[in-house]
Write an enzyme that holds these catalytic residues in place. Structure first.
Site, PDB file in Angstrom:
ATOM      1  N   LEU A   9       5.987  -1.980   1.283  1.00  0.00           N
ATOM      2  CA  LEU A   9       5.035  -2.507   2.130  1.00  0.00           C
ATOM      3  C   LEU A   9       5.467  -2.145   3.526  1.00  0.00           C
ATOM      4  O   LEU A   9       6.492  -2.001   3.859  1.00  0.00           O
ATOM      5  CB  LEU A   9       5.029  -3.978   1.682  1.00  0.00           C
ATOM      6  CG  LEU A   9       4.658  -4.442   0.564  1.00  0.00           C
ATOM      7  CD1 LEU A   9       4.717  -5.905   0.496  1.00  0.00           C
ATOM      8  CD2 LEU A   9       3.213  -3.963   0.077  1.00  0.00           C
ATOM      9  N   ASP A  10       4.377  -2.206   4.427  1.00  0.00           N
ATOM     10  CA  ASP A  10       4.766  -2.159   5.841  1.00  0.00           C
ATOM     11  C   ASP A  10       5.540  -3.116   6.250  1.00  0.00           C
ATOM     12  O   ASP A  10       5.278  -4.261   5.981  1.00  0.00           O
ATOM     13  CB  ASP A  10       3.254  -1.882   6.670  1.00  0.00           C
ATOM     14  CG  ASP A  10       2.708  -0.634   6.315  1.00  0.00           C
ATOM     15  OD1 ASP A  10       3.112   0.428   5.660  1.00  0.00           O
ATOM     16  OD2 ASP A  10       1.338  -0.757   6.654  1.00  0.00           O
ATOM     17  N   GLN A  11       6.249  -2.853   7.209  1.00  0.00           N
ATOM     18  CA  GLN A  11       7.272  -3.837   7.908  1.00  0.00           C
ATOM     19  C   GLN A  11       6.349  -5.208   8.366  1.00  0.00           C
ATOM     20  O   GLN A  11       6.938  -6.283   7.990  1.00  0.00           O
ATOM     21  CB  GLN A  11       7.906  -3.339   9.183  1.00  0.00           C
ATOM     22  CG  GLN A  11       8.677  -4.371   9.675  1.00  0.00           C
ATOM     23  CD  GLN A  11       9.442  -3.692  11.077  1.00  0.00           C
ATOM     24  OE1 GLN A  11       9.305  -2.627  11.295  1.00  0.00           O
ATOM     25  NE2 GLN A  11      10.086  -4.536  11.751  1.00  0.00           N
TER      26      GLN A  11
END
Length: 544
Positions: A387-389
């Protein structure tokens, strides 16, 4: 400031504002009040310049100081209506657009080649031949498929007859003759098709060989002209030294300057300041006008310098003490990583926003590092996906190598179902349709990471289903169902004008409304257990 007698330098008053002693980090900054003032003062000239432009433009302002006086320079990236020298704006480092100059003359040669290539490609006889060849190949596939099917049916029938009981010699001879005839007929049919295909391909080759020769000549001329141009972009640094773009980029991973290098606002502004003995104080770049069709840009928003084109140049231009961010901001903090489910093979965790999925360029905490501490003896890569940060939500962990590979394969096969919840910048009333499908291919430009752009020629297929499910504090609440797993897919599909045209709230890359976090959450995931094959579903409600 008027004593400078320079039409490019616009006077400004300092007022009560403190003048910084060091230029800001151009890759990560909040615009200084001086830059906001400069931007506001420049806007009438900017609006007049781009009045009839269909797409907007990136502009920049550089606050400068000389002999205790403040002023600002303004610039735009590239050209506007074929010019890089509009009055009141800093000119190009090297103006190669003179009508009778070397560049324009040789560009005309390349343009003539382009016209010749296009004419040959669109030749009526060539297009007819190409169409005939494509139709013949399709027909060949259909006929060959049907022949193979009939041969297989006949072979099965012969096998069944032989298995049913003894055959007379006459019957066996008849089956053999049938088999031989069908094989011979298949060979004749295939040869007939291949002969006709070869004939058409030879005709196409007669059309295409000159086109390839012209393209090779075009490439040769284009490369030579590009090199000639880059050699003439002599960039000044803070010490008064010069270096051309070829030398600046020779030790980079690319090994050569990318197209358009040296034409962004930042090199233009700094080069002009150094050339005229001005001290750079603060700089900021901002977009004015409509968003381009590929990238996502918002009118009035400030943007950092691009890394692919500008980072090598600015490293050469700026004094060593100037801060230059070399990576995106990352975090290092003590964080809880709740376990939603766990057995011998897998774990399901709830990633908080702001935590990396895997380590970045520095040794910061991430889901991977936390799981590695928890399972130190595991032979697994652990994280089956990312998942994106700034995105929160459910993530799958493979505790064993086999389990992790199985989960990764499920993602690759697109059998895993995911549901995300997002809050968008504008309300529900902004939507004409309450549900639908977004199909916009995405391209990751290595010269402008981490941004993704919509590119119908080079992009990879990216599909998202969406459903508007409510509204929270004036922000549309939407459920997103990604059918592919491209980087930043949901964020771009929400923000892009051909998508929802409504960015995720708090999206610092594609949005226009800063917030405490990115309001995007992976709420639910459904998958097959890598060991038992059981279908499993896990959910974590968003905190918003």
């Amino acid at each position: 400031m008027n004593d400078w007698k320079n039409s490019m330098i616009h006077p400004m008053t300092q007022g009560d504002m403190e003048v910084p002693t060091q230029l800001n980090d151009l890759f990560s900054y909040e615009p200084h009040a001086l830059c906001l003032t400069a931007r506001d003062e420049a806007m009438p000239s900017i609006n007049e310049l781009i009045l009839d432009e269909k797409e907007g433009k990136m502009f920049g302002v550089l606050v400068v100081e000389k002999d205790g006086q403040l002023g600002y320079l303004a610039a735009y990236s590239g050209q506007i209506r074929g010019r890089s020298d509009w009055p009141g704006f800093v000119p190009a480092v090297y103006d190669y657009l003179q009508p009778d100059g070397y560049f324009k003359l040789h560009e005309a040669e390349i343009t003539a080649l382009n016209r010749d290539i296009e004419a040959r490609q669109n030749d009526k006889e060539r297009l007819e031949t190409a169409s005939m060849l494509a139709d013949l190949k399709r027909e060949y596939v259909e006929v060959a498929t049907e022949l193979n099917y009939q041969n297989m049916k006949a072979k099965i029938r012969r096998h069944e007859l032989r298995a049913a009981g003894p055959l007379t010699q006459e019957q066996e001879d008849e089956l053999i003759r049938e088999s031989q005839f069908m094989k011979a007929e298949t060979r004749r049919t295939k040869k007939d098709f291949t002969d006709r295909i070869d004939e058409l391909q030879a005709r196409m080759e007669a059309f295409d060989e000159p086109i390839r020769t012209l393209k090779a000549e075009r490439r040769k001329l284009s490369d030579a002209l590009q090199r000639w141009l880059f050699e003439r972009f002599e960039i000044l640094n803070s010490e008064g030294e010069t270096k051309n773009l070829i030398d600046i980029f020779k030790d980079t991973s690319l090994g050569r300057p990318p197209s358009g290098a040296g034409e962004c606002c930042e090199p233009k502004l700094l080069h002009y300041a150094y050339k005229n003995g001005l001290r750079p104080v603060q700089m900021a770049m901002f977009w004015v006008g409509a968003s381009p069709s590929l990238e996502i840009r918002h009118h009035g928003r400030f943007y950092p310098a691009c890394r692919g084109k500008c980072l090598p140049i600015l490293r050469w231009m700026l004094p060593e003490k100037t801060p230059v961010s070399t990576a995106s901001a990352e975090n290092k903090f003590d964080v809880e990583l709740p376990i939603v489910y766990e057995d011998e093979a897998i774990a399901v965790v709830s990633k908080p926003f702001g935590l990396l999925s895997v380590p970045g360029v520095s040794d910061y905490y991430s889901v991977w590092s936390i799981m590695r501490e928890r399972y130190p003896d595991s032979d697994s890569p652990l994280t089956a996906h990312r998942l994106d940060q700034p995105t929160s939500g459910v993530m799958l962990i493979g505790k064993t190598k086999d389990a992790c590979v199985n989960l990764q394969n499920q993602f690759a096969e697109r059998t895993i179902q995911k549901r995300y919840i997002a809050l968008l910048e504008r309300p529900v009333s902004a939507f004409a349709e309450k549900k639908g499908v977004i199909d916009l291919p995405l391209y990751s430009n290595p010269l402008n990471r981490p941004y993704q752009s919509v590119d119908f020629e080079n992009g990879k297929k990216a599909v998202t289903e969406y459903e508007i499910i409510g509204e929270t504090d004036g922000h549309a609440r939407v459920a997103l169902y990604p059918k592919t797993g491209r980087t930043h897919q949901l964020r771009v599909h929400c923000a892009h004008i051909k998508g929802l045209n409504n960015p995720v709230l708090g999206d610092n890359l594609y949005g226009n409304m800063p917030s405490r976090r990115l309001f995007l959450h992976a709420e639910r995931i459904r998958f097959r257990h890598p060991v038992t094959g059981e279908e499993m579903t896990f959910s974590v409600e968003p905190e918003f």
